[in-house]
Motif scaffolding. Structure first.
Motif, PDB file in Angstrom:
ATOM      1  N   CYS A  38     -27.065 -45.364  -4.863  1.00  0.00           N
ATOM      2  CA  CYS A  38     -27.925 -45.834  -5.592  1.00  0.00           C
ATOM      3  C   CYS A  38     -29.302 -45.168  -5.190  1.00  0.00           C
ATOM      4  CB  CYS A  38     -28.543 -47.280  -5.486  1.00  0.00           C
ATOM      5  SG  CYS A  38     -29.908 -47.881  -5.889  1.00  0.00           S
ATOM      6  N   GLY A  40     -32.182 -45.716  -5.238  1.00  0.00           N
ATOM      7  CA  GLY A  40     -33.184 -46.822  -4.968  1.00  0.00           C
ATOM      8  C   GLY A  40     -33.221 -47.331  -3.654  1.00  0.00           C
ATOM      9  N   CYS A  41     -31.592 -47.708  -3.225  1.00  0.00           N
ATOM     10  CA  CYS A  41     -31.564 -48.302  -1.900  1.00  0.00           C
ATOM     11  C   CYS A  41     -30.567 -47.732  -0.980  1.00  0.00           C
ATOM     12  CB  CYS A  41     -31.254 -49.880  -2.332  1.00  0.00           C
ATOM     13  SG  CYS A  41     -29.814 -50.147  -2.983  1.00  0.00           S
ATOM     14  N   CYS A  56     -28.619 -49.694  -8.772  1.00  0.00           N
ATOM     15  CA  CYS A  56     -27.818 -50.881  -8.537  1.00  0.00           C
ATOM     16  C   CYS A  56     -28.361 -51.966  -9.326  1.00  0.00           C
ATOM     17  CB  CYS A  56     -27.677 -51.006  -7.193  1.00  0.00           C
ATOM     18  SG  CYS A  56     -29.069 -51.675  -6.507  1.00  0.00           S
ATOM     19  N   CYS A  59     -31.851 -52.913  -7.985  1.00  0.00           N
ATOM     20  CA  CYS A  59     -32.969 -51.944  -8.010  1.00  0.00           C
ATOM     21  C   CYS A  59     -33.494 -51.756  -9.635  1.00  0.00           C
ATOM     22  CB  CYS A  59     -32.563 -50.521  -7.418  1.00  0.00           C
ATOM     23  SG  CYS A  59     -32.516 -50.638  -5.772  1.00  0.00           S
TER      24      CYS A  59
END
Ligand SMILES: [Zn+2]
Length: 253
Positions: A38, A40-41, A56, A59
């Motif tokens: 992901c 984002g994370c 994900c 996120c």
């Protein structure tokens, strides 16, 4: 010794070939979305689906969408430059994550379609006759990075929206130092007169509705410099599309 002939145009890939290739890879990615962490994370093995911008579930649920009233006039941007949207931009820009381009472009395109319909209904703006062009990088920076992320986004947006595309409408005539530490006034000063219109592109831009594409929109100083240069082509209008809306402080965090 007889010199070798110059490579002719016939040896180069025809335009339709790269367009067909792009369409094919988009279709394949839709049927078999690739897996990546992901953006984002960092959660591993997340399907890179356009409907979640490759994020994900957590996120995507926290994605910082903009509201229309938060945007300057004639500026269309889906996200604030925060959390996962910020990560998407930095991964594309500094970590060569070019696979994110179609995902980010689809998020931009969805909002552009909505805004176009609103503008058509409220202001009589035509939904025809649009040309997309990217905010250029100076050639030194482009050579160093290997690509212009705004050009990649613009190219894919044109493909998704079925708008015309002009990659070389504008050029940066001088390099500018990174802007992130500069104030609003310093940015305006640094960028004034930094863009030039490519005279060969004028016939393709004259009388058109231009959609100028950048990755991040902060104070509008870059866009102002582009708009100034574009006036010589007499476009009907210049609208701006970016992926993320930043404020000056967010660049310093
Ligand atoms: Zn995530």
């Amino acid at each position: 010794m007889v010199p070798l002939p110059e490579p002719s145009g016939a040896l180069q890939k025809p335009r339709w070939f790269s367009r067909a290739g792009q369409m094919m890879s988009t279709v394949l990615d839709f049927i078999y979305p690739p897996l990546h962490p992901c953006p984002g994370c960092g959660l591993p093995d997340v399907y890179q689906k356009p409907e979640t911008i490759g994020l994900c579930d957590a996120c995507y649920a926290a994605f910082p969408w903009t509201e229309p009233h938060q945007l300057p006039p004639k500026v269309w941007i889906p996200a604030h430059y925060e959390t996962s949207a910020r990560k998407l931009v930095t991964r594309l820009k500094y970590h060569d994550a070019q696979y994110l381009v179609p995902l980010m472009a689809v998020a931009m395109a969805a909002q552009i379609r909505e805004r176009l319909e609103d503008a058509a209904a409220m202001e009589g703006v035509s939904i025809e006759n649009w040309v997309i062009l990217p905010v250029p990088l100076h050639r030194q920076r482009q050579r160093k990075r290997g690509y212009n992320q705004s050009d990649l986004l613009a190219r894919h947006l044109a493909f998704v929206l079925e708008f015309s595309y002009e990659s070389a409408g504008l050029k940066r005539c001088r390099p500018t130092a990174p802007l992130y530490r500069l104030s609003r006034a310093e940015r305006q000063q640094a960028l004034a007169g930094s863009m030039v219109l490519n005279p060969e592109a004028i016939p393709k831009l004259r009388g058109k509705q231009l959609l100028l594409v950048d990755d991040i929109y902060t104070t509008g100083a870059t866009i102002n410099a582009c708009e100034q240069a574009l006036q010589a082509a007499n476009p009907i209008s210049v609208t701006v599309a970016a992926f993320a809306l930043a404020d000056l402080d967010s660049h310093r965090v």
